[in-house]
Write an enzyme that holds these catalytic residues in place. Sequence first.
Site, PDB file in Angstrom:
ATOM      1  N   HIS A 146       0.840  -1.205   0.000  1.00 53.97           N
ATOM      2  CA  HIS A 146       0.000   0.000   0.000  1.00 53.97           C
ATOM      3  C   HIS A 146       0.872   1.250   0.000  1.00 53.97           C
ATOM      4  O   HIS A 146       2.104   1.168  -0.109  1.00 53.97           O
ATOM      5  CB  HIS A 146      -1.006  -0.016   1.153  1.00 53.97           C
ATOM      6  CG  HIS A 146      -0.374  -0.110   2.519  1.00 53.97           C
ATOM      7  ND1 HIS A 146       0.497   0.830   2.992  1.00 53.97           N
ATOM      8  CD2 HIS A 146      -0.490  -1.041   3.502  1.00 53.97           C
ATOM      9  CE1 HIS A 146       0.882   0.501   4.209  1.00 53.97           C
ATOM     10  NE2 HIS A 146       0.307  -0.643   4.546  1.00 53.97           N
ATOM     11  N   HIS A 183       4.124   1.343   2.211  1.00 58.03           N
ATOM     12  CA  HIS A 183       5.270   0.600   1.666  1.00 58.03           C
ATOM     13  C   HIS A 183       5.851   1.349   0.463  1.00 58.03           C
ATOM     14  O   HIS A 183       7.053   1.427   0.280  1.00 58.03           O
ATOM     15  CB  HIS A 183       4.843  -0.796   1.195  1.00 58.03           C
ATOM     16  CG  HIS A 183       4.114  -1.603   2.227  1.00 58.03           C
ATOM     17  ND1 HIS A 183       2.837  -2.051   2.053  1.00 58.03           N
ATOM     18  CD2 HIS A 183       4.492  -2.014   3.458  1.00 58.03           C
ATOM     19  CE1 HIS A 183       2.457  -2.732   3.116  1.00 58.03           C
ATOM     20  NE2 HIS A 183       3.442  -2.715   3.992  1.00 58.03           N
ATOM     21  N   CYS A 208       2.303 -11.009  22.159  1.00 56.83           N
ATOM     22  CA  CYS A 208       1.330 -10.528  21.174  1.00 56.83           C
ATOM     23  C   CYS A 208       1.658 -11.178  19.838  1.00 56.83           C
ATOM     24  O   CYS A 208       2.760 -10.993  19.316  1.00 56.83           O
ATOM     25  CB  CYS A 208       1.380  -9.000  21.053  1.00 56.83           C
ATOM     26  SG  CYS A 208       0.403  -8.431  19.645  1.00 56.83           S
ATOM     27  N   CYS A 265       2.411  -8.636  16.967  1.00 51.91           N
ATOM     28  CA  CYS A 265       3.766  -8.045  16.964  1.00 51.91           C
ATOM     29  C   CYS A 265       4.843  -9.120  16.966  1.00 51.91           C
ATOM     30  O   CYS A 265       6.022  -8.820  16.758  1.00 51.91           O
ATOM     31  CB  CYS A 265       3.991  -7.186  18.202  1.00 51.91           C
ATOM     32  SG  CYS A 265       2.909  -5.785  18.304  1.00 51.91           S
ATOM     33  N   CYS A 320      -1.972  -4.813  24.065  1.00 51.17           N
ATOM     34  CA  CYS A 320      -0.828  -4.452  23.217  1.00 51.17           C
ATOM     35  C   CYS A 320      -1.120  -3.063  22.647  1.00 51.17           C
ATOM     36  O   CYS A 320      -2.203  -2.844  22.101  1.00 51.17           O
ATOM     37  CB  CYS A 320      -0.678  -5.473  22.096  1.00 51.17           C
ATOM     38  SG  CYS A 320       0.197  -4.787  20.675  1.00 51.17           S
ATOM     39  N   HIS A 365      -1.993  -3.327  18.766  1.00 47.57           N
ATOM     40  CA  HIS A 365      -3.138  -4.128  18.310  1.00 47.57           C
ATOM     41  C   HIS A 365      -4.366  -3.975  19.194  1.00 47.57           C
ATOM     42  O   HIS A 365      -5.431  -4.507  18.870  1.00 47.57           O
ATOM     43  CB  HIS A 365      -2.732  -5.600  18.175  1.00 47.57           C
ATOM     44  CG  HIS A 365      -1.719  -5.803  17.090  1.00 47.57           C
ATOM     45  ND1 HIS A 365      -0.362  -5.704  17.311  1.00 47.57           N
ATOM     46  CD2 HIS A 365      -1.876  -6.024  15.763  1.00 47.57           C
ATOM     47  CE1 HIS A 365       0.276  -5.892  16.165  1.00 47.57           C
ATOM     48  NE2 HIS A 365      -0.619  -6.076  15.209  1.00 47.57           N
ATOM     49  N   LYS A 407      -5.108   6.266  10.834  1.00 45.05           N
ATOM     50  CA  LYS A 407      -4.156   5.272  10.362  1.00 45.05           C
ATOM     51  C   LYS A 407      -4.792   4.534   9.193  1.00 45.05           C
ATOM     52  O   LYS A 407      -6.003   4.350   9.175  1.00 45.05           O
ATOM     53  CB  LYS A 407      -3.930   4.286  11.516  1.00 45.05           C
ATOM     54  CG  LYS A 407      -2.550   3.748  11.585  1.00 45.05           C
ATOM     55  CD  LYS A 407      -2.365   2.891  12.796  1.00 45.05           C
ATOM     56  CE  LYS A 407      -1.268   1.891  12.474  1.00 45.05           C
ATOM     57  NZ  LYS A 407      -0.934   1.022  13.545  1.00 45.05           N
ATOM     58  N   LYS A 434      -7.228  -1.876   6.742  1.00 43.44           N
ATOM     59  CA  LYS A 434      -8.241  -2.562   5.947  1.00 43.44           C
ATOM     60  C   LYS A 434      -9.608  -2.356   6.566  1.00 43.44           C
ATOM     61  O   LYS A 434     -10.587  -2.110   5.880  1.00 43.44           O
ATOM     62  CB  LYS A 434      -7.929  -4.064   5.938  1.00 43.44           C
ATOM     63  CG  LYS A 434      -7.380  -4.541   4.628  1.00 43.44           C
ATOM     64  CD  LYS A 434      -7.480  -6.044   4.583  1.00 43.44           C
ATOM     65  CE  LYS A 434      -6.422  -6.606   3.659  1.00 43.44           C
ATOM     66  NZ  LYS A 434      -6.103  -7.976   3.932  1.00 43.44           N
TER      67      LYS A 434
END
Length: 658
Positions: free
Chosen positions: A19, A22, A127, A130, A144, A147, A296, A299
């Site tokens: 995406h 990256h 987690c 992670c 976490c 997450h 952020k 999806k």
Amino acid sequence: MEETFYITTPIYYVNAEPHLGHAYTTILADSLGRFHKMQGKRTFFLTGTDEHGDKIMQSARERGEGPQEYADRVSRQFRELWPELDIEYDRFIRTTDPDHIACVQRFLQRVYDQGDIYFGEYGGYYCFGCERFFTEKELEEGNCPDHQKPPEYIQETNYFFRMSRYQEWLREYIQDNPDFIQPERYRREVLAMLREPLDDLCISRPKSRLEWGIELPFDTGYVTYVWFDALLNYISALGWPDGEDFARFWPAAHHLVAKDIIKPHAIFWPTMLRSAGVPLFRGLRVHGYWKVHEEKMSKSLGNVVRPLELRSKYGLDAFRFFLLREMQFGHDGSFSEEGLIGRFNADLANDMGNLFSRCLAMTGKYLGAKAPAPPESFQAEDEELMRLGRDYLEKYLQSFEAVHTAEALEWLMEFVRGVNKYIDTSAPWSLYKQGHTQRLETVLALALASLRRIALAMRPVMPDASYAMCRQLGLDLEHLDLDLRQECSKWIFLPEGTQVARKSNLFPRKELKLDREEPAQNKQASEKQQQKKAGKGRAKNQESAESEQTWEIDFADFQKLDLRVGRVEGASPHPDADRLLQLEVDAGEGSTRQIVAGLAEAYSPRDLVGRYVTVLANLKPRKLRGVTSHGMVLAVHGQEGLSLLTPESGVSPGDKIS
Ligand code: MSP
């Protein structure tokens, strides 16, 4: 000694499609590689995919695939995307590559022999997202922090790396070497982490829980922790320990990452290297996050930005330029299509594009499109422009060097605006009218030399546009002296008599292409109507409505298309894509142009030679699987498959289609 530069991106997990985030890191790394290459350095640019561990295993399982098959598929998406974004990496590494696996095992053995790995029992909060243990202090209300889920408590025997042994050494190193981690805010963040006691690092996972990883060389019952494996890609790719590339490039290594993975890069990695007796990398450069409407990208929020969609909507040049121009290095950036269009129109269409177009048009009109002789004397305003040209380039170099691309491009734009002003005040049109030929030539010689600098400075950012600029300036790209640093010290004029283009339309203004929203009531009514008509389900109808959505354009927009008759003079299969053919098309321009077309499913190269076709001739050149296409051949997907749009009779190559 030969100067080198080594740049890396993180290797991306294969559990998500590529995406915007990256793409940003990878385009930034690409531009840095190109920038250093233009200073005469030998460069190496590494990117790749991270393929082991729980996360990948789970994602593969969810899709009913084996982990290797799954990793192959997603890794390919990354590898094939990068050339589409004009990203030229030297190696694409995968952590499942055999040479990487061998390197990880060799490194582990070395650290083990050094006495820095021990076996112990450990219970902690783990987690899976992670893939690491958390201390209670690191959790946010028991969750976490990334997450927002409670980690699982896991108790098992494992191998540990004595990271704590190197804590004090690392703190001092970072303290004494301010350039090691930059920007400063992240350096301070790492120093703050190092003021707290550092735990040893659990570096194994028992095979009873996870098999998808690199086996420990000293215990076949365990695989390597995914981060210990992944970080080593930066040296395995160079053939550590005795590869030539390792000796050549490692001393010049720069890692580019976002703020999410600072701890593994700033703490795990240097301590691992220290333990194995490998010198440290030169620098860690940390950038912020791209957000979409302050959120952020994820999806679940449905706001994931896909690079190829943007490229096809606005073009690659606009996309690359926006990312590098907009993100203030180290801070978060906000992505929006409105922002992209705004930047493009203001900087490129208005300022830079306009400057090229007016200077070339004037050289065409007043000097027969030939560069004048380099001037022998200068007036105060010329000296002022040359000073501005030197200052901007120096600042551009410094900022780019420090990865502050937004700042570097701001300096470049400052210069562009300065040259526009110089033209306004020197008024070549009046000089021409008044017959001041010598002065006119000086002004245009300086203007063309300025365009040359701008074209070169754009090269790391927008390689295609820079190429087009150089061609318009009649620069011999094969033999161009590309040392950016040298450019600072001397002002290089186009050789006298160089033929330049008469016209330039590098950056036509762009319009926002948002999906058009119908008023809610109309939308429901038309949806119902469509469902009735087709008697199909709702989702299907929505899908086809979206893909068949048409746009009204003005006649003036249509006129922008240079549609012509072309004749195929040569055709051959594309070296790297079964669907594509490489055509040589005569479009009435004196020589043929290369066009890459997706026609292989319906036509063999032999069928095509000698045929007349419809060509869209002013499409920006773009690379299709590594081969540049200069235009497009039009075809229709009919009921019986693909069919070329062919003029009936009595036409010649180059005839305009209107
Ligand atoms: N596999 C690890 C890295 C191992 S490196 C030895 C990993 N992979 S990842 O797929 O999650 O990639 C994280 C990186 O992707 C970030 O550090 C950054 O380079 C890029 N980005 C992902 N999302 C991003 C944004 N929203 N904005 C900017 N960059 C982002 O972590």
